[in-house]
Design a protein around this motif. Structure first.
Motif, mmCIF file in Angstrom:
data_model
loop_
_atom_site.group_PDB
_atom_site.id
_atom_site.type_symbol
_atom_site.label_atom_id
_atom_site.label_comp_id
_atom_site.label_asym_id
_atom_site.label_seq_id
_atom_site.Cartn_x
_atom_site.Cartn_y
_atom_site.Cartn_z
ATOM 1 N N ALA A 24 26.092 45.639 -1.977
ATOM 2 C CA ALA A 24 26.085 44.169 -1.978
ATOM 3 C C ALA A 24 24.863 43.640 -2.723
ATOM 4 C CB ALA A 24 26.107 43.640 -0.546
ATOM 5 N N THR A 25 23.712 44.251 -2.517
ATOM 6 C CA THR A 25 22.509 43.811 -3.218
ATOM 7 C C THR A 25 22.721 43.891 -4.721
ATOM 8 O OG1 THR A 25 21.095 44.527 -1.386
ATOM 9 C CG2 THR A 25 20.040 44.255 -3.537
ATOM 10 N N ARG A 26 23.225 45.014 -5.180
ATOM 11 C CA ARG A 26 23.449 45.211 -6.613
ATOM 12 C C ARG A 26 24.500 44.245 -7.150
ATOM 13 N NH1 ARG A 26 27.292 47.855 -8.887
ATOM 14 N NH2 ARG A 26 27.783 49.110 -7.056
ATOM 15 N N VAL A 27 25.626 44.127 -6.456
ATOM 16 C CA VAL A 27 26.723 43.297 -6.951
ATOM 17 C C VAL A 27 26.357 41.811 -6.915
ATOM 18 C CG1 VAL A 27 29.124 42.597 -6.535
ATOM 19 C CG2 VAL A 27 28.487 45.021 -6.435
ATOM 20 N N ASP A 34 29.923 34.688 -7.500
ATOM 21 C CA ASP A 34 31.258 35.055 -7.974
ATOM 22 C C ASP A 34 31.700 36.423 -7.464
ATOM 23 O OD1 ASP A 34 31.462 32.687 -9.390
ATOM 24 O OD2 ASP A 34 30.653 33.563 -11.238
ATOM 25 N N ALA A 35 30.796 37.159 -6.863
ATOM 26 C CA ALA A 35 31.129 38.497 -6.366
ATOM 27 C C ALA A 35 32.179 38.402 -5.262
ATOM 28 C CB ALA A 35 29.879 39.177 -5.837
ATOM 29 N N HIS A 36 33.195 39.227 -5.366
ATOM 30 C CA HIS A 36 34.238 39.281 -4.343
ATOM 31 C C HIS A 36 33.862 40.343 -3.314
ATOM 32 C CE1 HIS A 36 37.035 36.662 -6.455
ATOM 33 N NE2 HIS A 36 36.659 37.271 -7.561
ATOM 34 N N ALA A 103 15.834 42.343 -7.491
ATOM 35 C CA ALA A 103 17.055 42.139 -6.699
ATOM 36 C C ALA A 103 17.099 40.725 -6.138
ATOM 37 C CB ALA A 103 17.132 43.163 -5.577
ATOM 38 N N LYS A 104 15.965 40.245 -5.644
ATOM 39 C CA LYS A 104 15.912 38.903 -5.067
ATOM 40 C C LYS A 104 16.193 37.850 -6.134
ATOM 41 C CE LYS A 104 12.728 35.716 -2.899
ATOM 42 N NZ LYS A 104 11.334 35.470 -2.585
ATOM 43 N N LEU A 105 15.605 38.007 -7.314
ATOM 44 C CA LEU A 105 15.859 37.046 -8.393
ATOM 45 C C LEU A 105 17.329 37.066 -8.794
ATOM 46 C CD1 LEU A 105 12.679 37.592 -10.599
ATOM 47 C CD2 LEU A 105 13.230 35.577 -9.216
ATOM 48 N N GLY A 106 17.908 38.252 -8.847
ATOM 49 C CA GLY A 106 19.320 38.362 -9.192
ATOM 50 C C GLY A 106 20.213 37.736 -8.139
ATOM 51 N N MET A 107 19.769 37.764 -6.902
ATOM 52 C CA MET A 107 20.556 37.219 -5.795
ATOM 53 C C MET A 107 20.221 35.756 -5.515
ATOM 54 S SD MET A 107 20.442 40.335 -3.012
ATOM 55 C CE MET A 107 21.361 39.400 -1.791
ATOM 56 N N ALA A 108 19.406 35.124 -6.348
ATOM 57 C CA ALA A 108 18.899 33.779 -6.061
ATOM 58 C C ALA A 108 20.008 32.783 -5.729
ATOM 59 C CB ALA A 108 18.055 33.277 -7.222
ATOM 60 N N GLU A 109 21.068 32.781 -6.527
ATOM 61 C CA GLU A 109 22.168 31.842 -6.303
ATOM 62 C C GLU A 109 22.820 32.099 -4.944
ATOM 63 O OE1 GLU A 109 26.447 30.608 -8.330
ATOM 64 O OE2 GLU A 109 25.246 32.186 -9.240
#
Length: 191
Positions: A24-27, A34-36, A103-109
């Motif tokens: 989940a972190t990666r996706v 938009d990740a399902h 990872a946190k920056l990528g998950m920001a949204e």
């Protein structure tokens, strides 16, 4: 880790939970909101029922993935100090901080959506990271390998700046150079 009833998870259930969280972190970092969830389950090698049994909502999964990354970062400090000389342990942890920040920056949204739902996934994050960083810096000061006049708060600010400036995956080489430069600046051997 335990279930809601206080019982520890079976080993296979814990493995499934861990796979879901790392996937989940990666996706979420790659795809944002938009990740399902079905895609996350498939990538983790578990069924959707397993995913939903552990994480009934998207927000719960996002928060758990973030908190898992935070715990991995903070919990690494004692093991690093046990396995490496203090300065090397500090440098290793600094690299892990960049991994966490990326990872946190990528998950920001996705994390913003969690905050908007009324949950604060960041509660106590800074304090936990400062505690881990303080232990690493104190050990390095005691070993005589870094200066004693720089606080963990200052170091945290420097690491945060590096993460913001060079926290994208394609900037990793630059981040590593900046981490080395920062650690060299802390050195007691400076001329």
């Amino acid at each position: 880790m335990s279930t809601g009833t206080g019982r520890p998870l079976r080993a296979d259930a814990q493995r499934n939970r861990d796979k879901i969280l790392s996937t989940a972190t990666r996706v979420f970092a790659e795809q944002g909101l938009d990740a399902h969830l079905e895609h996350i389950a498939k990538e983790a090698g578990v069924g959707t029922a397993t995913l939903y049994r552990n994480f009934p909502t998207r927000e719960i999964l996002i928060e758990a993935a973030y908190r898992n990354e935070l715990a991995r970062l903070c919990d690494a400090a004692p093991g690093l100090l046990a396995a490496l000389p203090p300065r090397e342990a500090l440098r290793d942890w600094m690299g892990r901080f960049i991994d966490y920040a990326t990872a946190k920056l990528g998950m920001a949204e996705a994390l913003r959506a969690v905050v908007e739902s009324g949950v604060n996934p960041y509660a106590h994050s800074r304090e936990m990271m400062l505690e881990a960083l303080t232990s690493l810096m104190d050990a390095s000061v005691t070993a005589g390998t870094i200066r004693s006049d720089i606080s963990a708060t200052d170091m945290f600010a420097a690491l945060t700046g590096i993460a913001l400036a060079s926290g994208k995956p394609d900037q990793r080489a630059q981040a590593e150079r900046l981490l080395d430069l920062t650690l060299d600046g802390l050195s007691t051997n400076r001329k």
